[in-house]
Design a protein around this motif. Structure first.
Motif, short mmCIF file in Angstrom:
data_model
loop_
_atom_site.label_atom_id
_atom_site.label_comp_id
_atom_site.label_asym_id
_atom_site.label_seq_id
_atom_site.Cartn_x
_atom_site.Cartn_y
_atom_site.Cartn_z
N LEU A 146 9.39 -19.08 61.44
CA LEU A 146 9.94 -18.48 62.66
C LEU A 146 8.80 -18.07 63.59
CD1 LEU A 146 12.31 -17.19 64.31
CD2 LEU A 146 11.94 -15.11 62.94
N GLY A 147 8.86 -18.49 64.83
CA GLY A 147 7.91 -18.06 65.84
C GLY A 147 8.57 -17.13 66.84
N LEU A 148 7.90 -16.04 67.20
CA LEU A 148 8.45 -15.07 68.15
C LEU A 148 7.45 -14.84 69.28
CD1 LEU A 148 9.83 -12.44 65.60
CD2 LEU A 148 11.19 -14.02 66.99
N THR A 149 7.89 -15.00 70.51
CA THR A 149 7.07 -14.70 71.67
C THR A 149 7.69 -13.49 72.37
OG1 THR A 149 6.40 -17.00 71.97
CG2 THR A 149 6.15 -15.52 73.87
N PHE A 150 7.00 -12.34 72.28
CA PHE A 150 7.51 -11.09 72.84
C PHE A 150 7.04 -10.92 74.28
CE2 PHE A 150 7.09 -10.33 68.25
CZ PHE A 150 8.38 -9.91 67.95
N ALA A 151 7.90 -10.33 75.11
CA ALA A 151 7.54 -9.94 76.47
C ALA A 151 7.86 -8.47 76.61
CB ALA A 151 8.32 -10.75 77.49
N SER A 152 6.88 -7.66 77.04
CA SER A 152 7.06 -6.21 77.14
C SER A 152 6.92 -5.76 78.58
CB SER A 152 6.04 -5.49 76.26
OG SER A 152 4.72 -5.95 76.51
N PHE A 153 7.69 -4.71 78.93
CA PHE A 153 7.73 -4.22 80.31
C PHE A 153 7.66 -2.70 80.34
CE2 PHE A 153 9.92 -8.21 79.96
CZ PHE A 153 9.47 -8.95 81.06
N THR A 154 7.06 -2.19 81.41
CA THR A 154 6.92 -0.74 81.57
C THR A 154 8.19 -0.16 82.18
OG1 THR A 154 5.94 -1.00 83.77
CG2 THR A 154 4.43 -0.99 81.89
N GLN A 155 8.16 1.15 82.41
CA GLN A 155 9.35 1.87 82.90
C GLN A 155 9.83 1.32 84.24
OE1 GLN A 155 11.08 4.43 81.32
NE2 GLN A 155 12.57 4.19 82.96
N ASP A 156 8.91 0.91 85.12
CA ASP A 156 9.32 0.42 86.44
C ASP A 156 9.65 -1.07 86.44
OD1 ASP A 156 6.85 -0.71 86.14
OD2 ASP A 156 5.92 0.29 87.87
N GLY A 157 9.67 -1.71 85.26
CA GLY A 157 10.07 -3.11 85.17
C GLY A 157 8.95 -4.11 85.31
N THR A 158 7.71 -3.66 85.47
CA THR A 158 6.59 -4.59 85.59
C THR A 158 6.08 -4.97 84.21
OG1 THR A 158 5.02 -2.76 85.75
CG2 THR A 158 5.90 -3.64 87.81
N PRO A 159 5.56 -6.22 84.07
CA PRO A 159 5.03 -6.63 82.76
C PRO A 159 3.81 -5.80 82.38
CG PRO A 159 5.44 -8.52 84.20
CD PRO A 159 5.54 -7.30 85.06
N THR A 160 3.65 -5.62 81.08
CA THR A 160 2.46 -4.94 80.59
C THR A 160 1.28 -5.90 80.69
OG1 THR A 160 2.93 -5.68 78.34
CG2 THR A 160 3.82 -3.53 79.00
N SER A 161 0.08 -5.41 80.39
CA SER A 161 -1.12 -6.25 80.40
C SER A 161 -1.80 -6.13 79.03
CB SER A 161 -2.07 -5.81 81.51
OG SER A 161 -3.21 -6.64 81.54
N PRO A 162 -1.77 -7.21 78.25
CA PRO A 162 -1.17 -8.53 78.50
C PRO A 162 0.36 -8.47 78.44
CG PRO A 162 -2.00 -8.44 76.27
CD PRO A 162 -2.44 -7.16 76.92
N PRO A 163 1.03 -9.42 79.10
CA PRO A 163 2.50 -9.36 79.19
C PRO A 163 3.22 -9.92 77.98
CG PRO A 163 1.68 -11.19 80.50
CD PRO A 163 0.47 -10.46 79.98
N GLU A 164 2.54 -10.79 77.20
CA GLU A 164 3.22 -11.46 76.09
C GLU A 164 2.38 -11.39 74.82
OE1 GLU A 164 4.14 -15.45 77.18
OE2 GLU A 164 5.83 -14.90 78.47
N LEU A 165 3.10 -11.57 73.69
CA LEU A 165 2.45 -11.65 72.39
C LEU A 165 3.24 -12.62 71.52
CD1 LEU A 165 0.44 -10.67 70.20
CD2 LEU A 165 2.15 -8.92 69.59
N THR A 166 2.57 -13.60 70.95
CA THR A 166 3.22 -14.58 70.09
C THR A 166 2.78 -14.34 68.65
OG1 THR A 166 3.34 -16.23 71.84
CG2 THR A 166 3.52 -17.03 69.58
N VAL A 167 3.76 -14.26 67.75
CA VAL A 167 3.46 -14.05 66.33
C VAL A 167 4.18 -15.11 65.51
CG1 VAL A 167 3.16 -11.58 66.66
CG2 VAL A 167 5.38 -12.46 65.94
N ALA A 168 3.60 -15.44 64.37
CA ALA A 168 4.19 -16.40 63.44
C ALA A 168 4.74 -15.65 62.23
CB ALA A 168 3.16 -17.43 63.01
N CYS A 169 5.95 -16.04 61.81
CA CYS A 169 6.60 -15.39 60.67
C CYS A 169 6.95 -16.45 59.62
CB CYS A 169 7.87 -14.66 61.09
SG CYS A 169 7.64 -13.47 62.45
N GLU A 170 6.83 -16.07 58.34
CA GLU A 170 7.21 -16.94 57.24
C GLU A 170 8.09 -16.16 56.27
OE1 GLU A 170 6.69 -20.13 56.85
OE2 GLU A 170 5.36 -20.40 58.59
#
Length: 519
Positions: free
Chosen positions: A185-209
Motif C-alpha cells: 500500500l502506498g499513501l501520499t498525504f497532503a496537509s493543510f494549515t488552519q487557513d487552508g494553505t498547504p504546509t511546507s513541504p505540502p506532501e509526504l509519500t510513505v510505503a506500507c507492507e
C-alpha cells in the motif's frame, strides 16, 4: 493460463428497459449477474515507513465482487474503499508543520490468483477527503494518559482516512478457486494549515507492507470452466498483461443487494449442491426470495400502435415508468435456464397511464378522423418475464411483457367537425397487450435486456361503450376500431431507453432519457 489483470477503468453500470406498452423487459438483469455479488471486507495490519520510523496502521478494504464468474469473464470490482487508521504517533510530522487537516491518495496492490497462476494489479488514485487532525490539547491529554496505560491508539487520538475510487477490471483465465488479496500500500498525504494553505513541504509519500506473512484474501471467487460463452476471445492480450481496451463482451450490471445478500446466496448455493449430490431433480431449481435482489428504477419508452381498420398508426409515449426489478428470480442449473419476473407501473401527471396522444385516421377508408387517445393501466402492475438459456454459447434470451390496458377516446373530430363522445368513451373491458423481444448475448444481437432494443406484438381491441351524448356512438367506434372477434390484429412496436437504476443515480442514464421510437 494465467490471470488477465485488465486495467480498463470501471464504467458506470446501467440496465436497459423494455418497451412501453410492455414496459420493462430490461428491467431484468441477465442470468449471469443477478444475485451474484458479494460485499467483501478484510482488515489487515500494516507497517508504514514514516521519516520518523515505522508506524502501525490498521487498513480495512471493502469491495463488491461476484461470487462466481466464467473463465475469461471480465470482473468489475465496485464500491471500493480503503480505510486507513493511523495512530497519534504517525501524525507528529504533520502537527509539527502546524497542519490542521490531512488528506491522502492511496495506491493498493492486489494479487489476483487462481491455481498456480497469479498477477498483480494496481488500484490507483483512490482519494481520501481531508479530515481534522487532533488539536494540541488533545495531544497533551494523550501524553498524560500514557501514565495510566492509555496509549495514543487506545485513546482515539489518531485519524481514519477513507479512500475511494474506480479500479481496474480483472479476468481469471482458468477455472478454479480464485482469490483477490491486498498486498503493498502506498499513501501520499497532503496537509493543510488552519487557513487552508498547504504546509511546507505540502506532501509526504510513505510505503506500507502487511505487518505479517498471514494471507488475508479480500474475496474468493469460483471461476467456472471457460468452455461457455464467457471464454476469452482469441487474439486478446497475453495472460497477465494489461490493456486499456474495454472488454469485447457486454458488461452486465448487478442488481441492488443488501449487505448480507452474499451470505444468503451462499446458503442457497450450498442447498443446490446438496440437492444435486442427492440426484434429486425436483430439488434443482433455486428461487431467490425477492427481498434479496429487488431494486427500483425509472425509464421512458415510446413507439407506435397500428389500428388495422383505420389504416393508420398512433404514436405511444414517451411513457414514464416506475420499475421494481426482480420480484421473482429462479435459477435452474439442471435445466440450464434462468427465469426472472419484474413489475412496472406507468405514470403521467400522477395517474396510471401513458400520456395522451392525438391520432389522425381515414375512417372507413375515406373520412378523415382525429381523436385524442389515452391508454390507462388497470389492475396489477405490468409483468415482465425474461427467459435465458445458459448452456448455449450465445446465451439466447426471450423477454415477454404483459400489461392490462383500457383505451379511452375524447376530443373527436370527423372531417373537422367536433363529435361529442362524452367523458367516458372507452373499451368495454380491459385488454391485454403482449410484446416480445428476442436476442443473444454473445455476440450481442437482437433485443438484449441490458442494452434494450425493440419489442413487438399484437393486441385485441374490445368493443367500445359509453360513447356519445344524446346518441349511442358505441357501434360507430366498435366497427371502426375494435378487432374482429377476438383476433389480436393490432400490431405494436415499442422502443426502450436505458434504465436509470436507483443503485446508480449518478450513472450516464440518469435522469432517464426519452428514446426515439422506430416504425
Amino acid at each position: 493460463m494465467t490471470v488477465d489483470a485488465r486495467v480498463a477503468a470501471r464504467r458506470p453500470l446501467h440496465l436497459a428497459v423494455g418497451g412501453a406498452l410492455v414496459v420493462a423487459t430490461a428491467l431484468i438483469p441477465s442470468a449471469e449477474s443477478v444475485a451474484a455479488d458479494q460485499t467483501s471486507e478484510v482488515t489487515i495490519p500494516y507497517t508504514c515507513q514514516f521519516p520518523s520510523g515505522a508506524e502501525k496502521a490498521d487498513v480495512t478494504i471493502k469491495a463488491v465482487l461476484p461470487v462466481s464468474a466464467g473463465a475469461g469473464e471480465v470482473i468489475r470490482p465496485a464500491d471500493i474503499s480503503v480505510e486507513v487508521s493511523l495512530e497519534r504517533s504517525a501524525l507528529v510530522r504533520f502537527t509539527a508543520l502546524e497542519a490542521t487537516t490531512l488528506s491522502a491518495v492511496a495506491e493498493l496492490t492486489v494479487r489476483n490468483s487462481v491455481g498456480d497462476h497469479a498477477a498483480d494489479a494496481s488500484w490507483q488514485q483512490l482519494e481520501a477527503p481531508a479530515v481534522d487532525l487532533p488539536a494540541e490539547d488533545e495531544e497533551q491529554g494523550d501524553s498524560q494518559g500514557e501514565g495510566d496505560g492509555q496509549g495514543a491508539g487506545e485513546s482515539g487520538g489518531g485519524v481514519v482516512l477513507t479512500a475511494t475510487g474506480d479500479v481496474p477490471t480483472v479476468a481469471f483465465g482458468s477455472p478454479g478457486r480464485a482469490t483477490i488479496t491486498p498486498a503493498g500500500l502506498g499513501l501520499t498525504f497532503a496537509s493543510f494549515t488552519q487557513d487552508g494553505t498547504p504546509t511546507s513541504p505540502p506532501e509526504l509519500t510513505v510505503a506500507c507492507e502487511p505487518a505479517d506473512d498471514e494471507e488475508r484474501p479480500l474475496a474468493r471467487i469460483t471461476v467456472r470452466d471457460s468452455a461457455g460463452p464467457t471464454a476469452p476471445s482469441p487474439g486478446g492480450p497475453a495472460p497477465g498483461e494489461g490493456t486499456s481496451e474495454p472488454p469485447a463482451k457486454p458488461a452486465r450490471p448487478a442488481p441492488g443487494l443488501d449487505p448480507d445478500a452474499h451470505r444468503k446466496i451462499d446458503d442457497l448455493t450450498e442447498a443446490r449442491l446438496e440437492a444435486l449430490d442427492d440426484e434429486d431433480p425436483g430439488s434443482c431449481p433455486i428461487e431467490i426470495p425477492p427481498e434479496w435482489v429487488m431494486t427500483t428504477a425509472e425509464t421512458y419508452a415510446a413507439g407506435y400502435a397500428n389500428a388495422v381498420k383505420l389504416d393508420g398508426a398512433a404514436g405511444l409515449g414517451p411513457a414514464f415508468m416506475k420499475v421494481v426489478l426482480n420480484k421473482r428470480y429462479i435459477n435452474d442449473s439442471c435445466a440450464s435456464t434462468v427465469d426472472v419476473t419484474s413489475e412496472v407501473e406507468f405514470e403521467y401527471q400522477g395517474k396510471r397511464q401513458l400520456p395522451p396522444t392525438k391520432a389522425t385516421f381515414l375512417s372507413y377508408g375515406f373520412m378523415p378522423t382525429t381523436a385524442t387517445m389515452v391508454l390507462e393501466q388497470v389492475g396489477p402492475p405490468a409483468v415482465v418475464q425474461t427467459h435465458t438459456v445458459t448452456n448455449t454459447p450465445t446465451y439466447p434470451e426471450e423477454s415477454t411483457v404483459t400489461a392490462q390496458l383500457s383505451m379511452r377516446l375524447y376530443d373527436v373530430k370527423v372531417n373537422g367537425v367536433p363529435l361529442d363522445v362524452g367523458p367516458d368513451c372507452r373499451t368495454e373491458r380491459p385488454f391485454e397487450q403482449v410484446l416480445k423481444g428476442y436476442g443473444q448475448s454473445y455476440p450481442p444481437a437482437g433485443y438484449l435486456v441490458a442494452y434494450g432494443g425493440n419489442l413487438t406484438g399484437y393486441a385485441h381491441i374490445p368493443p367500445f361503450k359509453g360513447c356519445g351524448v344524446g346518441e349511442d356512438l358505441d357501434p360507430l367506434f366498435t366497427s371502426a376500431i375494435s378487432s374482429v372477434g377476438k383476433k389480436a390484429d393490432n400490431y405494436t412496436k415499442m422502443t426502450q431507453a436505458p434504465l436509470c437504476v436507483a443503485t446508480n443515480p449518478e450513472g450516464p442514464d440518469c435522469p432517464p432519457k426519452v428514446p426515439k421510437p422506430e416504425r
